[in-house]
Design an enzyme around this catalytic site. Sequence first.
Site, PDB file in Angstrom:
ATOM      1  N   ASP A   1       3.202  -4.458   7.942  1.00  0.00           N
ATOM      2  CA  ASP A   1       1.990  -3.792   7.829  1.00  0.00           C
ATOM      3  C   ASP A   1       0.782  -4.800   8.008  1.00  0.00           C
ATOM      4  OD1 ASP A   1      -0.409  -2.672   6.874  1.00  0.00           O
ATOM      5  OD2 ASP A   1       0.586  -1.972   5.073  1.00  0.00           O
TER       6      ASP A   1
ATOM      7  N   GLN B   1      -4.303  -5.601   7.160  1.00  0.00           N
ATOM      8  CA  GLN B   1      -5.349  -6.488   6.388  1.00  0.00           C
ATOM      9  C   GLN B   1      -4.933  -7.773   7.224  1.00  0.00           C
ATOM     10  OE1 GLN B   1      -7.773  -5.376   4.644  1.00  0.00           O
ATOM     11  NE2 GLN B   1      -7.009  -3.848   3.786  1.00  0.00           N
TER      12      GLN B   1
ATOM     13  N   LYS C   1     -10.747  -1.148  10.377  1.00  0.00           N
ATOM     14  CA  LYS C   1     -10.738  -2.004   9.510  1.00  0.00           C
ATOM     15  C   LYS C   1     -10.881  -3.536  10.421  1.00  0.00           C
ATOM     16  CE  LYS C   1      -7.250  -0.680   6.389  1.00  0.00           C
ATOM     17  NZ  LYS C   1      -7.958  -0.280   4.915  1.00  0.00           N
TER      18      LYS C   1
ATOM     19  N   HIS D   1       0.856  -1.224  -0.001  1.00  0.00           N
ATOM     20  CA  HIS D   1      -0.075  -0.030  -0.041  1.00  0.00           C
ATOM     21  C   HIS D   1       0.956   1.245  -0.057  1.00  0.00           C
ATOM     22  CE1 HIS D   1      -2.934   2.994   1.804  1.00  0.00           C
ATOM     23  NE2 HIS D   1      -3.917   2.117   1.471  1.00  0.00           N
TER      24      HIS D   1
ATOM     25  N   CYS E   1      -4.649   2.287  -3.714  1.00  0.00           N
ATOM     26  CA  CYS E   1      -3.599   2.682  -3.123  1.00  0.00           C
ATOM     27  C   CYS E   1      -2.285   1.961  -3.571  1.00  0.00           C
ATOM     28  CB  CYS E   1      -3.715   3.063  -1.641  1.00  0.00           C
ATOM     29  SG  CYS E   1      -4.811   4.268  -1.480  1.00  0.00           S
TER      30      CYS E   1
HETATM   31  N1  7TS Z   1      -1.768  -0.802   4.449  1.00  0.00           N
HETATM   32  C1  7TS Z   1      -2.601  -1.471   3.922  1.00  0.00           C
HETATM   33  C2  7TS Z   1      -2.189  -2.964   3.727  1.00  0.00           C
HETATM   34  C3  7TS Z   1      -3.915  -1.214   3.719  1.00  0.00           C
HETATM   35  O1  7TS Z   1      -4.778  -2.036   3.331  1.00  0.00           O
HETATM   36  C4  7TS Z   1      -4.452   0.076   4.091  1.00  0.00           C
HETATM   37  C5  7TS Z   1      -5.683   0.720   4.102  1.00  0.00           C
HETATM   38  C6  7TS Z   1      -3.420   0.960   4.622  1.00  0.00           C
HETATM   39  C7  7TS Z   1      -2.324   0.409   4.827  1.00  0.00           C
HETATM   40  C8  7TS Z   1      -3.801   2.351   5.249  1.00  0.00           C
HETATM   41  O2  7TS Z   1      -4.616   1.975   6.191  1.00  0.00           O
HETATM   42  P1  7TS Z   1      -5.307   3.600   7.091  1.00  0.00           P
HETATM   43  O3  7TS Z   1      -6.301   2.963   8.284  1.00  0.00           O
HETATM   44  O4  7TS Z   1      -4.027   4.286   7.552  1.00  0.00           O
HETATM   45  O5  7TS Z   1      -6.007   4.167   6.042  1.00  0.00           O
HETATM   46  N2  7TS Z   1      -6.196   0.069   2.648  1.00  0.00           N
HETATM   47  C9  7TS Z   1      -7.265   0.596   2.178  1.00  0.00           C
HETATM   48  C10 7TS Z   1      -8.131  -0.129   1.014  1.00  0.00           C
HETATM   49  O6  7TS Z   1      -7.739  -1.162   0.614  1.00  0.00           O
HETATM   50  N3  7TS Z   1      -8.854   0.579   0.652  1.00  0.00           N
HETATM   51  O7  7TS Z   1      -9.112   1.731   1.296  1.00  0.00           O
HETATM   52  C11 7TS Z   1      -8.093   1.874   2.369  1.00  0.00           C
END
Ligand code: 7TS
Length: 411
Positions: free
Chosen positions: A199, A202, A225, A122, A365
């Site tokens: 990371d 997910q 999430k 990401h 992303c």
């Molecule tokens: N890393 C991964 C693997 C992610 O899927 C996401 C968000 C992030 C980092 C960032 O997370 P945040 O909570 O800081 O925004 N992924 C997604 C997505 O797949 N669609 O919208 C956000």
Amino acid sequence: MLDTARIRQDFPILSRKVNGVPLVYLDNAATSQKPRSVIRALVDYYERYNSNVHRGVHTLSMEATDAMEEARQKVADFVNAESPSCIIWTRNTTEALNLVAQGWAMEHVAAGERIVTTAMEHHSNLVPWQRVARERGAELRILPLAEDGALDLSDVNSIIDTRTRLVTAVHVSNSLGTINPVKALAARAKEVGAAFLVDGAQSVPHMPVDVQDIGCDFMAFSGHKMLGPTGIGVLYARREALERMEPFLVGGEMVLQVSYEDATWNDLPMRFEAGTPNVADAIGMGAAVDYLNGLGMDRVREHEIQITGYALDAFGEIEDLDVFGPADPEKRGGVIPFHTTEVHAHDFGTVLDRRGIAVRTGHHCTMPLMETLGVAATARASFYVYNTEEEVDVLVDAVKEAMRYFLDGSR
Ligand code: 7TS
């Protein structure tokens, strides 16, 4: 197996309609829905004991402090952290990753040294390393993608070499679903004396995750999430790693002694939590952890394998539709990215929305990964504890209908 019919009753939003039909929420990789117990924990905090933490001796402040620290303990136990002081509250995964970049990497990566990440990150776990590499004069190396959507680790020992200071990898890819071998990467990082950052955005919401078993120095994840509120995330860090890290925000809460000239830092974890923390949402995240523990993370993962396998089989029968990521549901999370040259991803999104189905469309992303895959965008369905095979049927029907519609229209 999970009792999805009962689980669905805990999520008020799942009973709403979208465009006159029942909502089919399949955008869980972007954010999950919230059970009533999480919403109640937020309301309860604001209605009964809203107060600032760690400062007051009055009852409300002590109650708020206790609730927030209890939530920290719950999160620590959830990922098997050694201690709650290894859990730093952040806004989200992105902020947690940036905290490692600014607080650790800027301090410990020198010119000529290396940072290694992967081809399926990401942007949040790529762009911070581009910046550190640029500012420190270090080299950013990328572990490449194999044909099947897994990482190609054939050259791992030369890519992660003794000049490497930091290795980082996404545990479960949000764009492919791939589960990466983080334990093996941790072992290789350790061999060369590099730190290892995962990371977990997910993975932590979807499977049992044990930071000590993986052997990582850092792991980042987001509350929103995993059934929790937005605005709260976590950086797990091993104590030794935290002790070698500099705070990147300074001010109130994070200091021990302050004179007009100088200041000393507070104990862990407060040293990294400058200013009033997000008390309400931390407590809400604790409630989300309680809910997931109530289901059992083994069963959450089992459900995901089942529904993902079901969806992969159904999608596999649609002609001219590509599904990215590993074919084996045991080797992937509940993320199904699909693509056809006949229908633009955004058109899929629009047509599915008319049927009440929420999916994500775009580059998710992960723009460099899209380039590697040779597509501009994909549509992506992603599952969670409340999703059912019937919902997959609705999705598959709608995808077929969209393909028929656009194919006929183009003739
Ligand atoms: N890393 C991964 C693997 C992610 O899927 C996401 C968000 C992030 C980092 C960032 O997370 P945040 O909570 O800081 O925004 N992924 C997604 C997505 O797949 N669609 O919208 C956000």
